[in-house]
Scaffold this motif. Structure first.
Motif, short mmCIF file in Angstrom:
data_model
loop_
_atom_site.label_atom_id
_atom_site.label_comp_id
_atom_site.label_asym_id
_atom_site.label_seq_id
_atom_site.Cartn_x
_atom_site.Cartn_y
_atom_site.Cartn_z
N THR A 4 0.82 -1.23 0.00
CA THR A 4 0.00 0.00 0.00
C THR A 4 0.84 1.27 0.00
N SER A 5 2.18 1.15 -0.10
CA SER A 5 3.06 2.33 -0.19
C SER A 5 3.67 2.38 -1.59
N THR A 6 4.32 3.56 -1.88
CA THR A 6 4.91 3.76 -3.21
C THR A 6 6.42 3.80 -3.08
N GLY A 7 7.08 3.14 -4.05
CA GLY A 7 8.54 3.12 -4.00
C GLY A 7 9.14 3.38 -5.37
N GLU A 8 10.46 3.28 -5.42
CA GLU A 8 11.21 3.56 -6.66
C GLU A 8 11.92 2.29 -7.09
N GLU A 9 11.74 1.94 -8.39
CA GLU A 9 12.36 0.73 -8.91
C GLU A 9 13.83 0.98 -9.16
N ARG A 10 14.67 0.07 -8.64
CA ARG A 10 16.12 0.21 -8.76
C ARG A 10 16.70 -1.13 -9.22
N PRO A 11 17.90 -1.05 -9.87
CA PRO A 11 18.53 -2.31 -10.30
C PRO A 11 19.17 -3.03 -9.11
N VAL A 12 19.14 -4.36 -9.23
CA VAL A 12 19.79 -5.17 -8.20
C VAL A 12 21.28 -5.09 -8.44
N PRO A 13 22.11 -4.80 -7.42
CA PRO A 13 23.55 -4.70 -7.60
C PRO A 13 24.11 -5.97 -8.25
N ALA A 14 25.08 -5.74 -9.16
CA ALA A 14 25.67 -6.88 -9.87
C ALA A 14 26.33 -7.85 -8.92
N GLU A 15 26.89 -7.32 -7.80
CA GLU A 15 27.55 -8.20 -6.86
C GLU A 15 26.55 -9.22 -6.28
N VAL A 16 25.29 -8.78 -6.05
CA VAL A 16 24.26 -9.68 -5.50
C VAL A 16 23.93 -10.79 -6.50
N ARG A 17 23.88 -10.39 -7.80
CA ARG A 17 23.49 -11.38 -8.82
C ARG A 17 24.56 -12.47 -8.97
N SER A 18 25.84 -12.06 -8.63
CA SER A 18 26.87 -13.10 -8.68
C SER A 18 26.65 -14.14 -7.59
N LEU A 19 25.99 -13.74 -6.48
CA LEU A 19 25.68 -14.70 -5.41
C LEU A 19 24.32 -15.36 -5.62
N LEU A 20 23.40 -14.56 -6.23
CA LEU A 20 22.04 -15.08 -6.49
C LEU A 20 21.77 -15.00 -7.98
N PRO A 21 22.23 -15.95 -8.78
CA PRO A 21 22.11 -15.85 -10.24
C PRO A 21 20.67 -15.71 -10.70
N SER A 22 19.70 -16.27 -9.97
CA SER A 22 18.31 -16.23 -10.43
C SER A 22 17.53 -15.10 -9.79
N ALA A 23 18.23 -14.18 -9.14
CA ALA A 23 17.54 -13.03 -8.52
C ALA A 23 16.98 -12.13 -9.62
N PRO A 24 15.90 -11.38 -9.33
CA PRO A 24 15.35 -10.46 -10.33
C PRO A 24 16.36 -9.34 -10.65
N ALA A 25 16.17 -8.71 -11.80
CA ALA A 25 17.12 -7.67 -12.24
C ALA A 25 16.91 -6.36 -11.48
N SER A 26 15.68 -6.21 -10.93
CA SER A 26 15.40 -4.95 -10.22
C SER A 26 14.54 -5.23 -9.01
N TYR A 27 14.37 -4.20 -8.19
CA TYR A 27 13.49 -4.29 -7.03
C TYR A 27 12.88 -2.92 -6.82
N VAL A 28 11.89 -2.81 -5.92
CA VAL A 28 11.22 -1.54 -5.62
C VAL A 28 11.65 -1.12 -4.23
N ALA A 29 12.32 0.02 -4.19
CA ALA A 29 12.80 0.52 -2.90
C ALA A 29 11.77 1.46 -2.29
N HIS A 30 11.47 1.26 -1.02
CA HIS A 30 10.51 2.11 -0.29
C HIS A 30 11.23 2.76 0.88
N ASP A 31 10.86 4.01 1.08
CA ASP A 31 11.39 4.64 2.29
C ASP A 31 10.74 3.99 3.50
N ASP A 32 9.40 3.81 3.41
CA ASP A 32 8.65 3.12 4.47
C ASP A 32 7.67 2.19 3.76
#
Length: 974
Positions: free
Chosen positions: A878-906
């Motif tokens: 029910t809150s609004t956030g900003e879509e951001r790319p998943v850091p490349a370092e994370v994808r090296s640990l989680l190859p099947s992780a999504p390319a982006s996520y939605v960041a929320h302040d709250d």
């Protein structure tokens, strides 16, 4: 010499005056020779010889000789006279008219010679002879112009026997009075005569009693026809004028001139008959009876068949009467049966004769009676299968009893009216008044000869008993053997066979040898035992039974029905053996002293010993019930066991529902468990052989399929506080599954653990959940707040319950759950939920949570009938956030992780702040910890969430973290 000239001139004059007469005589001679008298030459020669002997009143003798193509017939008796010559030459006029007993009737039989001879001659010693010649007759006829046309029309064929010529060249052989000479016409004629001579047999002299001797000589080989061994019955009489008028209506006039009748039957035990009726010479009327019939039946004009009419009917009746008389005069042996005719004849006359005979036979005295000189009609006779010795024994009991050999299944017995008495019916007769005075020795002699092949038929044969009774059937009787005292077992009321009647057959038919065991197994012994408590004086019965138990070597439990035997207790009262204890026995020290058991009288123990009393049902240790093919139905199953009906209900709950109750092929149960006070000692006995067998699962058949269910003994023990005051199902083995610790108390030591599991003590979580009602039992225990369960144990229990089929579980009213970090018992109404995803936990942190691996959440929800968190909350971002790319370092640990996520302040979900949420395919997060969890969850690597969080805080640690991952063991890599 005979005046043959006068006869020739008279005949020639008659032919000249009426050429038609010539043709008529020629045709008549042919008809006789080729029709009625065909193949009758030998018979007609014998008939003439018989009539000659009869007229002279001398013994008849006939010799027939065939040699060099000539047949000579020499006979004794009255010589040929003028009347005879005239009869032989006229064809239709017999010189025998009015002669009683004469075989010939019309003077035409001599015409039989015409079929084989053209130059016959006959000469008598005293009167001379005559001859006939076809050639000479033809010459005389040819000289008469009046007959030329007739002679031409017949191709020169003339009558042979109408014109006699003088014969003076023949000589009669010594010892004979007349000679007939027949030069045979050709080879065919000679072969026909040879055949007729070969076929000539006793029928000739039997049909013509005036012939005492018939000799046949062919080419020098002679034989004499004998009537030796033939039984003959003759009936004859003279007709009254009234009978002549009635019976001869429509018959020729000359027959009326001989108003007498004769019927003759002849039979030989070995010789066969010609199979035709003789009247008196052979006819073509078939007769399929093994006897020769010669009667003065009227014949048709062809001399081959009996003419129908009242005279024939009269003679048929006389023939039937004579036949019955013949049977009455024959020896009374079963061979007589072959002479009894059936109803099916080979012709109308044969059938008519049979019918008349069959009518008379049932009332004719023909049959002998066993053990008597009496001869009875078939309708009073009885036939029984068996040896003569057997029939002699029952002769006075079965009336009209035929001797042995007459019990043949031949239909002749039925024709005679004989009643066949089956062996079973004879046995019934042997139960009547006629045998009441027979002594036992008579019965034994009967058993010796009784047909023993059909045991079913003789199964009810009476048996005399030692007490004087006569009972039906050996089954249930006893034959005393050595070693048993009749006086001892007398109180049992047994059916003891009288010693003088004992025979091995009785044992074959169901009698039992009176050994101690068979006497004990006898139904009357059973009855005496069951009635002993109600008897005014049961002592004789109890003493007899105990003696038999001792002699039979019975062991405890081998004959459970003996528990009803009345025995004296130490207090002087009577008790059933199964309600009595042996003082000092193992059971006496285990039971409650207040229960109603007696104690065996000391003198009984002294006399018979503890082992005999125990075999009779007195309780030394636990009593065991053994049975077979037990129907598990409360209405049918009654072994006098405590709570037996409840056990059956519990067993039926474990089995499929079918229309037919289950069956236990073998059933073993321990009795009197309800009276035990010292369970510690009792369980020691029950857990060891032989009683241990009663603890094993019971195998039952349900609609033919095998199942295992708790035995009665193990079920009873499992439902009672027999282990330190607690029921076995509330305890676990000391060495049992750690997951059961705290849920169940610990069973006492010192008892075999396998036996403990058989009575319901829990051994493992898997065994508990696989048992009937086990999942519900575990849920009930988890719902008990007095029981402590730690979080790791609870998680393992939820994991195990998730694998249970929901159909086996009743939804619990309360569940063990986690509320704000504490383990609690939550009422199902308080809204406990099963958590299926970690991002939903913040939404239900104030509700009781059922926690297990998320991949088991759905199964556990079905088992417990509780909702998943996703079913209890909306879970919308029910809150609004900003879509951001998943850091490349994370994808090296989680190859099947999504390319982006939605960041929320709250981040808000359902209006509540949460650190992360995986919603509609997107990872929503606020802060590093939330993002790390969201990405690990979305990538399916929830276990790497902490490593992801560390990486997000310090990307420079990525090479080190990747190196650490490379060091993971192979199993960790998947």
């Amino acid at each position: 010499m005979f005046d043959t000239t006068r006869l020739r001139e008279a005949v020639l004059a008659a032919w000249t005056a009426s050429p038609a007469r010539f043709r008529e005589d020629a045709n008549a001679e042919e008809d006789f020779a080729l029709g009625g008298y065909r193949d009758r030459l030998v018979v007609e020669l014998a008939q003439n010889a018989a009539d000659a002997a009869l007229r002279a009143g001398v013994p008849g003798r006939l010799r027939l000789s065939l040699r060099d193509g000539v047949l000579l017939a020499a006979n004794t008796g009255a010589p040929l006279d003028e009347a005879g010559v005239e009869g032989l030459s006229t064809l239709r006029v017999s010189g025998k008219r009015g002669e009683t007993g004469a075989a010939g009737r019309f003077g035409v039989g001599f015409a039989a010679v015409v079929s084989v001879c053209d130059e016959p001659s006959i000469v008598s010693r005293e009167t001379g002879g005559v001859r006939w010649s076809r050639e000479e007759t033809g010459t005389l006829v040819a000289a008469l112009p009046e007959l030329a046309a007739e002679l031409t029309g017949r191709d020169g064929h003339v009558p042979l026997l109408r014109l006699p010529f003088p014969e003076d060249s023949l000589e009669v052989p010594e010892g004979f009075d007349t000679l007939v000479r027949l030069p045979l016409r050709d080879e065919a004629a000679e072969q026909a005569v040879r055949r007729m001579l070969a076929e000539a047999g006793p029928a000739l002299p039997l049909a013509m009693p005036a012939l005492e001797t018939v000799e046949i000589e062919v080419d020098g080989q002679a034989r004499t026809i004998s009537t030796s061994g033939w039984r003959v019955v003759t009936e004859s009489g003279t007709f009254t004028p009234e009978q002549v008028a009635e019976l001869f209506a429509g018959r020729p006039t000359e027959e009326r001139a001989r108003p007498y009748w004769e019927v003759r039957w002849a039979v030989h035990p070995e010789e066969s008959t010609s199979g035709v009726v003789h009247a008196p010479t052979p006819s073509d009327e078939p007769l399929d009876l093994p006897a020769l019939l010669i009667a003065t039946f009227p014949l048709t004009t062809d001399r081959r068949h009996v003419a129908p009419g009242p005279l024939t009917g009269f003679l048929i009746a006389r023939a039937a009467e004579a036949y019955v008389r013949l049977l009455q005069e024959l020896p009374r042996t079963p061979a007589l049966l072959r002479l009894v005719p059936g109803m099916m004849g080979k012709g109308e006359l044969d059938a008519a004769i049979r019918r008349e005979i069959v009518k008379l036979l049932p009332g004719a005295p023909l049959l002998p009676v066993t053990g008597s000189e009496e001869i009875v009609p078939g309708e009073q006779a009885r036939a029984v299968v068996g040896s003569q010795e057997f029939l002699d024994k029952i002769a006075g009991i079965v009336p009209g009893l035929l001797p042995a050999g007459w019990e043949s299944r031949s239909p002749a017995l039925t024709t005679l009216g004989v009643r066949r008495v089956e062996l079973a019916d004879v046995v019934d007769m042997l139960s009547g008044d006629a045998v009441q005075d027979k002594d036992p020795a008579w019965w034994r002699a009967l058993y010796e000869v009784l047909p023993a092949d059909d045991t079913e038929a003789i199964g009810a044969i009476p048996v005399p008993l030692a007490d004087g009774r006569l009972v039906r059937g050996p089954r249930g009787t006893l034959v005393l053997s050595g070693g048993l005292d009749p006086a001892l077992i007398a109180p049992l009321g047994l059916r003891i066979v009288h010693p003088d009647a004992v025979h091995p057959l009785l044992l074959r038919l169901g009698a039992a040898e009176a050994t101690p065991r068979t006497v004990l197994e006898d139904p009357l012994t059973h009855a005496a035992v069951s009635e002993s408590l109600d008897s005014a004086d049961p002592e004789p019965v109890s003493q007899a039974v105990l003696a038999l138990v001792e002699a039979a070597g019975l062991t405890a439990g081998e004959a459970p029905w003996l528990a009803e035997l009345a025995l004296r207790g130490a207090d002087g009262e009577l008790y059933a053996a199964g309600e009595m204890l042996l003082a000092g026995g193992s059971l006496a020290g285990l039971i409650d002293q207040e229960v109603p058991f007696g104690v065996a009288a000391p003198d009984l123990v002294d006399k018979f010993g503890a082992h005999v009393l125990a075999a009779a049902g007195v309780l030394d240790g636990f009593a065991v019930v053994d049975d077979a093919d037990v129907l598990l139905d409360a209405a049918e199953c009654d072994h006098d066991l405590d709570l037996e009906d409840e056990w059956i209900e519990a067993v039926l709950d474990l089995l499929p529902d079918v229309d037919v109750p289950p069956v236990a092929r073998e059933f073993t149960a321990v009795r009197d468990l309800e009276y035990v006070a010292d369970w510690a000692s009792a369980l020691g006995l029950l857990s060891r052989p032989p009683l241990r067998a009663a603890l094993r699962p019971l195998r039952v058949l349900v609609a033919g399929e095998p199942y295992e269910v708790p035995s009665y003994t193990s079920w009873w023990l499992s439902t009672h506080p027999v282990l330190d005051g607690r029921p076995p199902t509330a305890l676990r083995l000391p060495s049992g599954d750690p997951l059961l610790f705290g849920l169940y108390g610990e069973a006492p030591t010192g008892i075999d653990e396998a036996a403990l599991t058989m009575i319901g003590v829990r051994s493992s979580l898997d065994e508990l959940l696989a048992s009937h009602g086990g999942p519900d039992e575990l849920l009930d225990l988890l719902a008990d707040s007095s029981i402590e369960v730690d979080r790791a144990q609870l998680r393992s229990l939820w994991i195990a319950l998730a694998a249970v089929d929901p159909s086996r579980v009743s939804p619990p009213d309360a569940v063990r759950a986690v509320l704000k970090g504490s383990i609690v018992v939550a009422d199902a109404e308080e809204g406990p939920v099963v958590v299926e995803a970690p991002d939903l936990l913040p939404l239900v942190e104030d509700r009781p949570l059922v926690l297990a691996p998320f991949d088991l959440a759905e199964a556990l929800s079905e088992v417990l009938d509780l909702p998943l968190v996703g079913e209890a909350v909306t879970g919308a971002v029910t809150s609004t956030g900003e879509e951001r790319p998943v850091p490349a370092e994370v994808r090296s640990l989680l190859p099947s992780a999504p390319a982006s996520y939605v960041a929320h302040d709250d981040l808000l979900v359902d209006g509540r702040p949460v650190p992360w949420r995986f919603f509609e395919g997107k990872v929503h997060a606020s802060g590093v910890e939330g993002l790390a969890r969201g990405l690990a969850w979305a990538a399916g690597q929830w276990g790497d969430r902490l490593a992801v969080a560390a990486l997000l805080r310090d990307p420079g640690r990525v090479p080190l973290l990747l190196a650490e991952a490379d060091l993971d063991p192979v199993t960790a890599l998947g």
